[in-house]
Design a protein around this motif. Structure first.
Motif, PDB file in Angstrom:
ATOM      1  N   GLU A 194       0.833  -1.081   0.062  1.00 45.70           N
ATOM      2  CA  GLU A 194       0.050  -0.166  -0.214  1.00 45.70           C
ATOM      3  C   GLU A 194       0.768   1.091   0.153  1.00 45.70           C
ATOM      4  OE1 GLU A 194      -3.592   0.028   0.122  1.00 45.70           O
ATOM      5  OE2 GLU A 194      -3.010  -2.282  -0.423  1.00 45.70           O
ATOM      6  N   PRO A 195       0.367   2.351  -0.378  1.00 44.02           N
ATOM      7  CA  PRO A 195       1.314   3.653  -0.563  1.00 44.02           C
ATOM      8  C   PRO A 195       1.500   3.954   0.935  1.00 44.02           C
ATOM      9  CG  PRO A 195      -0.682   4.040  -1.850  1.00 44.02           C
ATOM     10  CD  PRO A 195      -0.977   2.517  -1.099  1.00 44.02           C
ATOM     11  N   GLY A 196       2.620   4.429   1.135  1.00 44.77           N
ATOM     12  CA  GLY A 196       3.079   4.743   2.569  1.00 44.77           C
ATOM     13  C   GLY A 196       4.434   5.423   2.527  1.00 44.77           C
ATOM     14  N   PRO A 197       4.771   5.989   3.677  1.00 47.39           N
ATOM     15  CA  PRO A 197       6.340   6.361   3.925  1.00 47.39           C
ATOM     16  C   PRO A 197       7.441   5.289   3.797  1.00 47.39           C
ATOM     17  CG  PRO A 197       5.259   6.607   5.827  1.00 47.39           C
ATOM     18  CD  PRO A 197       4.107   6.303   5.032  1.00 47.39           C
ATOM     19  N   ARG A 198       8.454   5.602   3.308  1.00 48.51           N
ATOM     20  CA  ARG A 198       9.673   4.618   3.138  1.00 48.51           C
ATOM     21  C   ARG A 198       9.806   4.081   4.449  1.00 48.51           C
ATOM     22  NH1 ARG A 198      14.241   4.551  -0.394  1.00 48.51           N
ATOM     23  NH2 ARG A 198      15.567   4.091   1.305  1.00 48.51           N
ATOM     24  N   TRP A 199       9.804   4.723   5.787  1.00 52.44           N
ATOM     25  CA  TRP A 199      10.080   3.917   6.935  1.00 52.44           C
ATOM     26  C   TRP A 199       9.165   2.914   7.418  1.00 52.44           C
ATOM     27  CZ3 TRP A 199       6.503   3.882  10.925  1.00 52.44           C
ATOM     28  CH2 TRP A 199       5.643   4.672  10.818  1.00 52.44           C
ATOM     29  N   ALA A 200       7.834   3.264   6.788  1.00 50.05           N
ATOM     30  CA  ALA A 200       6.880   2.206   7.104  1.00 50.05           C
ATOM     31  C   ALA A 200       6.990   0.832   6.172  1.00 50.05           C
ATOM     32  CB  ALA A 200       5.414   2.757   6.958  1.00 50.05           C
ATOM     33  N   HIS A 201       7.576   0.802   5.043  1.00 51.25           N
ATOM     34  CA  HIS A 201       7.775  -0.209   4.161  1.00 51.25           C
ATOM     35  C   HIS A 201       8.932  -0.897   4.664  1.00 51.25           C
ATOM     36  CE1 HIS A 201       5.342   1.870   0.701  1.00 51.25           C
ATOM     37  NE2 HIS A 201       4.833   0.915   1.449  1.00 51.25           N
ATOM     38  N   LEU A 202       9.994  -0.057   5.313  1.00 48.58           N
ATOM     39  CA  LEU A 202      11.389  -0.899   5.829  1.00 48.58           C
ATOM     40  C   LEU A 202      10.723  -1.463   7.166  1.00 48.58           C
ATOM     41  CD1 LEU A 202      14.229  -0.942   5.360  1.00 48.58           C
ATOM     42  CD2 LEU A 202      14.559   0.931   6.980  1.00 48.58           C
ATOM     43  N   ALA A 203       9.902  -0.951   7.952  1.00 45.50           N
ATOM     44  CA  ALA A 203       9.640  -1.290   9.108  1.00 45.50           C
ATOM     45  C   ALA A 203       8.640  -2.864   8.909  1.00 45.50           C
ATOM     46  CB  ALA A 203       8.809  -0.615  10.054  1.00 45.50           C
ATOM     47  N   ALA A 204       7.801  -2.754   7.833  1.00 40.97           N
ATOM     48  CA  ALA A 204       7.023  -3.955   7.602  1.00 40.97           C
ATOM     49  C   ALA A 204       8.200  -5.062   7.073  1.00 40.97           C
ATOM     50  CB  ALA A 204       6.362  -3.734   6.503  1.00 40.97           C
TER      51      ALA A 204
END
Ligand code: HEM
Ligand code: HEM
Length: 193
Positions: free
Chosen positions: A79-89
């Motif tokens: 889903e669209p979202g900030p880079r840090w959130a994708h990294l955390a996932a």
């Protein structure tokens, strides 16, 4: 759809995800049922332990299939979202794979009894395998008792009581946050077709 698509996990990835999630729940229920509700050296105490071992070994088998399936499949688009959130996932998901491997492995190598796999057949304990002899006795020069202590502390106290719970509750919290607050498709990708 058996395979993952651009918008959703496929039936096989979903089946593996939810079966393993259920087995993790069962592994906690069996071991704490044993600790809290049974007396030492009773048939119920033994049965609860044996169910814990059997459930854990089932996870080991399913996680191998899950890794192979994941390697041969695309992932749905995030889903669209900030880079840090994708990294955390990413970090969260890889850590969950690591615990799905480490929990059954440390459980098995640190247990001094055979697994009566759902009362169907026996799986020999690590201590009675040739690998234990060459790796631990000859390689490390340790007895099973010496070897088992740190492995047990890792399996029960470090992972079972803290790390695993932190990761799983973080993971569930993130899924609910996506569903209830961000109202995106993250949870639906793993539930609906
Ligand atoms: C998904 C895999 C597994 C998970 C999540 C898991 C989790 C746990 C947890 C939470 C505990 C109890 C910690 C405590 O007492 O505070 C435990 C204990 C234990 N586990 Fe596992 N385990 C898994 C697999 C295995 C396997 C495959 C074996 C052995 C074949 C095993 C053997 C044991 C033993 C012997 C204990 C101690 C039982 C007791 O003190 O009552 N585990 N495990
Ligand atoms: C109620 C419990 C759970 C819920 C609501 C849940 C929810 C989800 C959701 C929504 C996704 C998709 C995330 C995305 O694509 O960005 C996902 C993926 C994932 N979940 Fe869970 N989950 C649960 C339990 C667990 C447990 C217990 C484990 C492992 C011990 C786990 C391991 C994973 C992994 C590794 C992924 C990444 C996708 C994959 O490779 O299969 N989940 N989960």
């Amino acid at each position: 759809m058996l395979h993952n698509t651009q918008t959703s996990y496929g039936a096989i990835a979903k089946w593996l995800h939810w079966s393993i999630a259920l087995l993790f729940l069962c592994s906690y229920c069996t071991v704490y049922f044993r600790d809290w509700f049974t007396e030492k050296d009773t048939p119920e105490n033994w049965l609860a332990l044996q169910l814990h071992l059997s459930v854990g070994i089932t996870v080991a088998v399913l996680v191998v299939l899950r890794i192979l399936w994941r390697m041969s499949n695309r992932l749905p688009d995030p889903e669209p979202g900030p880079r840090w959130a994708h990294l955390a996932a990413h970090i969260g998901h890889y850590s969950l794979y690591v615990v799905m491997i480490l929990m059954p492995l440390t459980g098995y190598i640190g247990t001094g009894v055979n697994t009566e796999f759902f009362m169907l057949f026996d799986i020999p304990k690590f201590e009675s395998t040739a690998l234990f002899n060459s790796l631990v006795v000859e390689g490390l020069g340790m007895s099973f008792e010496e070897f088992e202590k740190p492995i047990d502390t890792f399996h029960k106290e470090i992972m079972g009581e803290y790390v695993l719970l932190f990761l799983i509750f973080g993971h569930i919290g993130a899924a609910l946050y996506h569903h209830l607050v961000l109202k995106d498709h993250t949870l639906k990708k793993m539930t609906t077709s």
